[in-house]
Motif scaffolding. Structure first.
Motif, PDB file in Angstrom:
ATOM      1  N   SER A  32       7.582   5.706 -13.286  1.00  0.00           N
ATOM      2  CA  SER A  32       8.458   4.914 -14.139  1.00  0.00           C
ATOM      3  C   SER A  32       9.495   4.132 -13.335  1.00  0.00           C
ATOM      4  CB  SER A  32       9.151   5.805 -15.169  1.00  0.00           C
ATOM      5  OG  SER A  32       9.914   6.804 -14.521  1.00  0.00           O
ATOM      6  N   SER A  33       9.919   4.661 -12.196  1.00  0.00           N
ATOM      7  CA  SER A  33      10.860   3.927 -11.338  1.00  0.00           C
ATOM      8  C   SER A  33      10.218   2.655 -10.812  1.00  0.00           C
ATOM      9  CB  SER A  33      11.289   4.785 -10.139  1.00  0.00           C
ATOM     10  OG  SER A  33      11.910   5.956 -10.559  1.00  0.00           O
ATOM     11  N   GLY A  34       8.958   2.766 -10.394  1.00  0.00           N
ATOM     12  CA  GLY A  34       8.219   1.595  -9.914  1.00  0.00           C
ATOM     13  C   GLY A  34       8.020   0.570 -11.011  1.00  0.00           C
ATOM     14  N   LEU A  35       7.684   1.034 -12.222  1.00  0.00           N
ATOM     15  CA  LEU A  35       7.518   0.114 -13.351  1.00  0.00           C
ATOM     16  C   LEU A  35       8.828  -0.595 -13.675  1.00  0.00           C
ATOM     17  CD1 LEU A  35       5.280   2.243 -15.740  1.00  0.00           C
ATOM     18  CD2 LEU A  35       4.582   0.235 -14.415  1.00  0.00           C
ATOM     19  N   GLY A  36       9.924   0.155 -13.635  1.00  0.00           N
ATOM     20  CA  GLY A  36      11.235  -0.447 -13.885  1.00  0.00           C
ATOM     21  C   GLY A  36      11.567  -1.526 -12.869  1.00  0.00           C
ATOM     22  N   ALA A  37      11.237  -1.274 -11.614  1.00  0.00           N
ATOM     23  CA  ALA A  37      11.481  -2.270 -10.564  1.00  0.00           C
ATOM     24  C   ALA A  37      10.647  -3.520 -10.808  1.00  0.00           C
ATOM     25  CB  ALA A  37      11.159  -1.675  -9.191  1.00  0.00           C
ATOM     26  N   LEU A  38       9.389  -3.344 -11.227  1.00  0.00           N
ATOM     27  CA  LEU A  38       8.542  -4.504 -11.516  1.00  0.00           C
ATOM     28  C   LEU A  38       9.139  -5.351 -12.640  1.00  0.00           C
ATOM     29  CD1 LEU A  38       4.956  -2.945 -11.292  1.00  0.00           C
ATOM     30  CD2 LEU A  38       6.135  -4.357  -9.583  1.00  0.00           C
ATOM     31  N   VAL A  39       9.624  -4.701 -13.691  1.00  0.00           N
ATOM     32  CA  VAL A  39      10.248  -5.427 -14.807  1.00  0.00           C
ATOM     33  C   VAL A  39      11.459  -6.216 -14.298  1.00  0.00           C
ATOM     34  CG1 VAL A  39      11.539  -5.138 -16.970  1.00  0.00           C
ATOM     35  CG2 VAL A  39       9.383  -3.904 -16.619  1.00  0.00           C
ATOM     36  N   ALA A  84       0.853  -1.187   0.000  1.00  0.00           N
ATOM     37  CA  ALA A  84       0.000   0.000   0.000  1.00  0.00           C
ATOM     38  C   ALA A  84       0.884   1.230   0.000  1.00  0.00           C
ATOM     39  CB  ALA A  84      -0.906  -0.002   1.235  1.00  0.00           C
ATOM     40  N   GLY A  85       0.376   2.287  -0.624  1.00  0.00           N
ATOM     41  CA  GLY A  85       1.105   3.549  -0.635  1.00  0.00           C
ATOM     42  C   GLY A  85       1.561   3.939  -2.022  1.00  0.00           C
ATOM     43  N   LEU A  86       2.799   4.441  -2.105  1.00  0.00           N
ATOM     44  CA  LEU A  86       3.347   4.972  -3.345  1.00  0.00           C
ATOM     45  C   LEU A  86       4.533   4.126  -3.792  1.00  0.00           C
ATOM     46  CD1 LEU A  86       3.527   8.721  -2.245  1.00  0.00           C
ATOM     47  CD2 LEU A  86       1.615   7.550  -3.360  1.00  0.00           C
ATOM     48  N   LEU A  87       4.510   3.698  -5.035  1.00  0.00           N
ATOM     49  CA  LEU A  87       5.645   2.973  -5.612  1.00  0.00           C
ATOM     50  C   LEU A  87       6.312   3.941  -6.587  1.00  0.00           C
ATOM     51  CD1 LEU A  87       7.368   0.525  -5.864  1.00  0.00           C
ATOM     52  CD2 LEU A  87       5.607  -0.558  -7.264  1.00  0.00           C
ATOM     53  N   ASP A  88       7.228   4.736  -6.029  1.00  0.00           N
ATOM     54  CA  ASP A  88       7.819   5.830  -6.797  1.00  0.00           C
ATOM     55  C   ASP A  88       9.335   5.823  -6.644  1.00  0.00           C
ATOM     56  OD1 ASP A  88       8.146   6.688  -4.175  1.00  0.00           O
ATOM     57  OD2 ASP A  88       6.774   8.376  -4.357  1.00  0.00           O
ATOM     58  N   ALA A  89       9.976   6.859  -7.163  1.00  0.00           N
ATOM     59  CA  ALA A  89      11.435   6.944  -7.130  1.00  0.00           C
ATOM     60  C   ALA A  89      11.980   6.911  -5.697  1.00  0.00           C
ATOM     61  CB  ALA A  89      11.897   8.224  -7.830  1.00  0.00           C
ATOM     62  N   PHE A  90      11.207   7.399  -4.746  1.00  0.00           N
ATOM     63  CA  PHE A  90      11.647   7.401  -3.355  1.00  0.00           C
ATOM     64  C   PHE A  90      11.625   5.995  -2.758  1.00  0.00           C
ATOM     65  CE2 PHE A  90      10.688   7.744   1.202  1.00  0.00           C
ATOM     66  CZ  PHE A  90      11.810   8.419   1.616  1.00  0.00           C
ATOM     67  N   SER A  91      10.560   5.238  -2.998  1.00  0.00           N
ATOM     68  CA  SER A  91      10.411   3.918  -2.380  1.00  0.00           C
ATOM     69  C   SER A  91      11.013   2.784  -3.214  1.00  0.00           C
ATOM     70  CB  SER A  91       8.931   3.623  -2.124  1.00  0.00           C
ATOM     71  OG  SER A  91       8.209   3.580  -3.346  1.00  0.00           O
ATOM     72  N   GLU A  92      11.251   3.040  -4.494  1.00  0.00           N
ATOM     73  CA  GLU A  92      11.678   1.974  -5.419  1.00  0.00           C
ATOM     74  C   GLU A  92      12.950   1.238  -5.006  1.00  0.00           C
ATOM     75  OE1 GLU A  92      14.229   0.339  -8.366  1.00  0.00           O
ATOM     76  OE2 GLU A  92      14.478   2.415  -7.720  1.00  0.00           O
ATOM     77  N   PRO A  93      14.039   1.907  -4.603  1.00  0.00           N
ATOM     78  CA  PRO A  93      15.254   1.147  -4.280  1.00  0.00           C
ATOM     79  C   PRO A  93      15.039   0.123  -3.161  1.00  0.00           C
ATOM     80  CG  PRO A  93      15.763   3.484  -4.512  1.00  0.00           C
ATOM     81  CD  PRO A  93      14.262   3.353  -4.511  1.00  0.00           C
ATOM     82  N   THR A  94      14.353   0.525  -2.108  1.00  0.00           N
ATOM     83  CA  THR A  94      14.087  -0.388  -0.995  1.00  0.00           C
ATOM     84  C   THR A  94      13.129  -1.486  -1.433  1.00  0.00           C
ATOM     85  OG1 THR A  94      14.439   1.405   0.570  1.00  0.00           O
ATOM     86  CG2 THR A  94      13.262  -0.535   1.383  1.00  0.00           C
ATOM     87  N   PHE A  95      12.079  -1.120  -2.154  1.00  0.00           N
ATOM     88  CA  PHE A  95      11.108  -2.090  -2.661  1.00  0.00           C
ATOM     89  C   PHE A  95      11.811  -3.167  -3.489  1.00  0.00           C
ATOM     90  CE2 PHE A  95       8.741  -3.106  -6.609  1.00  0.00           C
ATOM     91  CZ  PHE A  95       7.732  -3.895  -6.075  1.00  0.00           C
ATOM     92  N   ARG A  96      12.617  -2.760  -4.450  1.00  0.00           N
ATOM     93  CA  ARG A  96      13.291  -3.704  -5.344  1.00  0.00           C
ATOM     94  C   ARG A  96      14.238  -4.612  -4.560  1.00  0.00           C
ATOM     95  NH1 ARG A  96      17.805  -2.396  -7.684  1.00  0.00           N
ATOM     96  NH2 ARG A  96      17.279  -0.183  -7.707  1.00  0.00           N
ATOM     97  N   LYS A  97      14.976  -4.042  -3.619  1.00  0.00           N
ATOM     98  CA  LYS A  97      15.930  -4.826  -2.831  1.00  0.00           C
ATOM     99  C   LYS A  97      15.219  -5.837  -1.929  1.00  0.00           C
ATOM    100  CE  LYS A  97      19.738  -4.413   0.409  1.00  0.00           C
ATOM    101  NZ  LYS A  97      20.502  -3.561   1.290  1.00  0.00           N
ATOM    102  N   VAL A  98      14.212  -5.386  -1.203  1.00  0.00           N
ATOM    103  CA  VAL A  98      13.516  -6.265  -0.256  1.00  0.00           C
ATOM    104  C   VAL A  98      12.785  -7.397  -0.993  1.00  0.00           C
ATOM    105  CG1 VAL A  98      11.615  -6.366   1.419  1.00  0.00           C
ATOM    106  CG2 VAL A  98      13.312  -4.534   1.557  1.00  0.00           C
ATOM    107  N   ILE A  99      11.994  -7.061  -1.999  1.00  0.00           N
ATOM    108  CA  ILE A  99      11.254  -8.088  -2.733  1.00  0.00           C
ATOM    109  C   ILE A  99      12.234  -9.002  -3.467  1.00  0.00           C
ATOM    110  CG2 ILE A  99       9.512  -8.556  -4.513  1.00  0.00           C
ATOM    111  CD1 ILE A  99       8.354  -7.201  -1.984  1.00  0.00           C
TER     112      ILE A  99
END
Length: 115
Positions: free
Chosen positions: A59-66, A21-36
């Motif tokens: 776009s940062s969030g989309l890149g992390a998903l890819v 939940a929340g925002l999947l953006d340039a701020f949260s993306e590095p941690t999101f990508r690393k943790v997942i």
């Protein structure tokens, strides 16, 4: 300080479910990508990302998903993404809906894994 992305992890027999939940953006993306990414490395290699409570993805969030889809596939698994209308619209704008395996519900994502 605010936390822009929150989530939980549930491990089942041959897959894991992340509810975010929340925002999947340039701020949260590095941690999101690393943790997942670390959880995918640990296994199980099939993962379901429930993004139905995501308010915004850039776009940062989309890149992390890819990157996470590729990581799961390399490990012999898959990444299913349960979305909401906002996330689906953003993904379709960049024509990634097939690659990202968008699913309408957690049940549909589980069925797709168990095929």
């Amino acid at each position: 300080m605010t936390v822009s992305l929150r989530g939980t992890r549930e491990v089942r027999k041959n897959y894991q479910i992340f509810r975010l939940a929340g925002l999947l953006d340039a701020f949260s993306e590095p941690t999101f990508r690393k943790v997942i990414g670390n959880f995918i490395d640990e296994g199980p290699y099939h993962a379901i990302l429930v993004l139905s409570q995501i308010d915004f993805i850039d776009s940062s969030g989309l890149g992390a998903l890819v990157q996470l889809v590729k990581k799961a596939q390399t490990a012999g698994g898959s990444l299913q993404i349960v979305t909401n209308a906002r996330v689906t619209q953003t993904v379709k704008l960049v024509r990634l809906e097939k690659f990202l395996s968008l699913q309408p519900s957690v049940e549909a994502a589980i069925e797709n894994i168990e095929k």
